[in-house]
Design an enzyme around this catalytic site. Structure first.
Site, mmCIF file in Angstrom:
data_model
loop_
_atom_site.group_PDB
_atom_site.id
_atom_site.type_symbol
_atom_site.label_atom_id
_atom_site.label_comp_id
_atom_site.label_asym_id
_atom_site.label_seq_id
_atom_site.Cartn_x
_atom_site.Cartn_y
_atom_site.Cartn_z
ATOM 1 C CG HIS A 1 -21.074 -4.685 -0.536
ATOM 2 N ND1 HIS A 1 -21.163 -3.329 -0.382
ATOM 3 C CD2 HIS A 1 -22.005 -5.017 -1.455
ATOM 4 C CE1 HIS A 1 -22.121 -2.860 -1.173
ATOM 5 N NE2 HIS A 1 -22.646 -3.878 -1.843
ATOM 6 N N GLY B 1 -18.732 9.168 -12.117
ATOM 7 C CA GLY B 1 -18.306 7.775 -12.148
ATOM 8 C C GLY B 1 -16.835 7.653 -11.786
ATOM 9 C CD GLU C 1 -27.405 11.760 -14.563
ATOM 10 O OE1 GLU C 1 -26.697 11.665 -13.552
ATOM 11 O OE2 GLU C 1 -27.158 11.128 -15.618
ATOM 12 C CG LEU D 1 -28.111 11.560 -6.083
ATOM 13 C CD1 LEU D 1 -29.099 10.494 -6.498
ATOM 14 C CD2 LEU D 1 -28.691 12.955 -6.337
ATOM 15 C CG LEU E 1 -2.728 -0.612 6.114
ATOM 16 C CD1 LEU E 1 -2.670 -1.747 7.148
ATOM 17 C CD2 LEU E 1 -2.111 -1.075 4.793
ATOM 18 C CB CYS F 1 -13.596 1.536 1.162
ATOM 19 S SG CYS F 1 -14.899 1.116 2.299
ATOM 20 C CG MET G 1 -16.394 0.462 -9.764
ATOM 21 S SD MET G 1 -15.717 1.997 -10.385
ATOM 22 C CE MET G 1 -14.556 1.388 -11.604
ATOM 23 C CG HIS H 1 -46.296 -5.566 15.443
ATOM 24 N ND1 HIS H 1 -46.552 -4.775 14.339
ATOM 25 C CD2 HIS H 1 -46.980 -5.007 16.491
ATOM 26 C CE1 HIS H 1 -47.372 -3.799 14.694
ATOM 27 N NE2 HIS H 1 -47.646 -3.911 15.984
ATOM 28 C CD GLU I 1 -2.659 1.542 0.089
ATOM 29 O OE1 GLU I 1 -3.508 0.725 -0.257
ATOM 30 O OE2 GLU I 1 -2.437 2.613 -0.539
#
Ligand code: FAD
Ligand code: NAI
Length: 463
Positions: A319, A269, A200, A183, A39, A43, A316, A442, A34
């Site tokens: 997870h 993007g 957009e 957004l 690290l 993300c 992309m 419930h 890295e």
């Protein structure tokens, strides 16, 4: 000092670090390269985690300011301290990236600090030291896509990285691109008082999501004050002393107009990051969109070199990268690592949240599939009423003949959490009836999922 490894992973984002941990768990001697000072990749450092920290803080403020009085909770005056919010964002990031460092130490994964370059199969140069390894996994991720004519300076014309770090709320933020980043960050700055205009290119926002959900999403965001310019492109941006002047053009021909902004966020993007990796010299093939080409087992065309995450095809998402990291580590250990691409959830962490898994209605129509739809609004859910969060609905799509769930789309409170139940159901090949017959506590928001499943068979009870 040169070292010998079973596996070197290049990149420590959610794809790379999870791959390294799983490979170590499976008994491999693992190095992870890295070049960033910490690290965790995009993300943890500049993506998912800091954006969710700011989304949470701005939502707390918005809730205190606009929703508490309705609950009878009276707060004299609600203000915010942006410097504290930003400091908190940094603290949240630090805790997460340090967490990965701790996990590496605990699992005996060696952090090879520096830039990795593949000099030959089995050889990775890290800032001048060549390490040897049986296998290499490329997990170098992505970076933001540039827009011709719009030069990013990360101060007035920013990518998400600069957009997360503003030290002043802009009077007018123009967001180019109505997708995930635009957004989410548009919501953050809108809640804190900015006027936000989303420009957009297409005639809809969030193009990968179900159309009906996207339309509802746009209406809700518009009620929150976001302005939308759909079917519009930005052809030039000039940053001057008084802000940024943008040239806008309708996509389908028409007159150019000017729009001024204090800050412009470019979020059209992301593109795979493959620079300076030595791929050309070792002959690793890229596809037509510049992504590392892999087979179903994450192998590139060069034996011993694999790739995962944002740098290969597919959504992309962190997870998705993580699951690929686990799968490739297992494949290298001789196991049957696998990722089910039919069941990768996607979540936009605005409020309400928007979440989906599986096929959209547009995809089913295009495929000529025979399907049934079940929908249930949160206005008819007791818990949502108690929360004061009744916007949105659950929409399920199921095969008309077999009743098998094909897609699930939720816009509403905690949609990102609710979608997990449907991902599990789809992973197990469940029918809508399976979900409908499962006892749901419930009063919970999950009952809206159950009711939507009942609605697939035309027998929702609470509407
Ligand atoms: P990355 O996380 O990009 O990591 C790649 C790493 O490789 C980087 O640290 C880079 O420094 C390193 N690297 C590159 N080349 C080299 C080299 N030659 N030598 C050494 N190191 C190298 N996804 C979600 O699922 N949920 C979200 O909420 C979400 N929010 C996001 C918000 C923002 C603002 C952004 C920008 C992205 C968000 N994403 C989100 C997407 C998510 O961040 C990515 O899908 C994910 O980080 C991809 O993981 P990766 O491991 O493939 O690569
Ligand atoms: P995106 O692909 O989500 O959205 C880009 C938007 O820009 C699209 O609506 C597209 O039609 C539009 N666009 C493209 N070119 C344009 C142009 N020239 N002018 C105007 N609009 C244009 O990309 P974004 O928002 O940059 O995010 C990148 C990726 O990062 C996402 O696709 C997602 O994979 C990931 N991400 C995920 C998050 C999450 O999971 N919550 C949050 C943030 C990012």
């Amino acid at each position: 000092m040169s070292e010998q490894f079973d596996l070197i992973v290049i990149g420590s984002g959610p794809g790379g670090y999870v791959c390294a941990l799983r490979a170590a768990q499976l008994g491999m001697r693992v190095g992870c390269v890295e070049k960033r000072a910490t690290l965790g990749g995009t993300c943890l450092n500049i993506g998912c985690i800091p954006s969710k920290a700011l989304l949470q803080s701005s939502e707390e403020y918005h809730h205190a300011r606009h929703a508490l009085a309705d609950h009878g909770v009276l707060v004299d005056s609600v203000t915010f301290d942006l410097a504290r919010m930003q400091a908190r964002r940094g603290e949240v990031v630090t805790a997460n990236v340090k967490g990965v460092e701790f996990l590496f130490r605990k699992s005996n994964v060696t952090w090879l600090k520096g830039s990795g370059r593949i000099t030959a199969p089995g050889k990775v140069d890290v800032d001048g030291t060549v390490h040897e390894t049986k296998s290499i996994v490329i997990a170098t991720g992505s970076d933001s896509m540039p827009l011709p004519g719009v030069a990013v300076d990360e101060k007035r014309i920013v990518t998400s990285t600069g957009g997360l770090q503003l030290d002043k709320v802009p009077d007018h933020l123009v967001v180019i691109g109505g997708g995930y980043i635009g957004l989410e960050l548009g919501s953050v700055w809108r809640r804190l008082g900015a006027e936000v205009t989303v420009v957009e290119f297409l005639d809809r926002i969030v193009p990968t999501m179900d159309g009906e959900v996207a339309r509802a999403f746009q209406r809700i965001l518009a009620r929150q004050g976001l302005k939308f310019r759909l079917g519009t492109k930005v052809t030039a941006a000039h940053a001057g002393n008084d802000g940024v002047a943008l040239a806008l053009e309708p996509v389908k021909a028409g007159a150019t107009e000017e729009l001024t902004a204090d800050v412009v966020l470019v979020s059209i993007g992301r593109r795979p990051f493959t620079q300076d990796l030595g791929l050309e010299s070792v002959g690793v093939e890229l596809d037509q969109r510049g992504r590392v080409r892999t087979d179903a087992h994450f192998a590139t065309n060069v034996p011993g070199i694999y790739a995962i995450g944002d740098v290969i095809a597919g959504p992309m998402l962190a997870h998705k990268a993580e699951d690929e990291g686990v799968a490739v580590a297992e494949i290298l250990a001789g196991q049957a690592g696998h990722v089910n691409y039919e069941v990768i959830p996607g979540v936009v962490y605005t409020w309400p949240e928007v979440a989906s898994v599986g096929r959209t209605e547009e995809e089913l129509k295009a495929a000529g599939a025979d399907y049934k739809t079940g929908k249930f609004p949160f206005t008819a859910n007791g818990r949502a009423r108690a929360m004061g969060d009744t916007e949105g609905f659950v929409k399920l799509l199921a095969d008309r003949t077999t009743d098998r769930l094909l897609g699930a789309h939720i816009i509403g409170p905690d949609a990102g959490t609710l979608i997990a139940e449907l991902a599990v159901a789809m992973e197990f090949g469940a029918s809508a009836e399976d979900v409908a017959r499962t006892c749901h506590a419930h009063p919970t928001l999950e009952e809206a999922v159950k009711e939507a499943a009942l609605a697939v068979d035309g027998r929702a009870l609470h509407i």
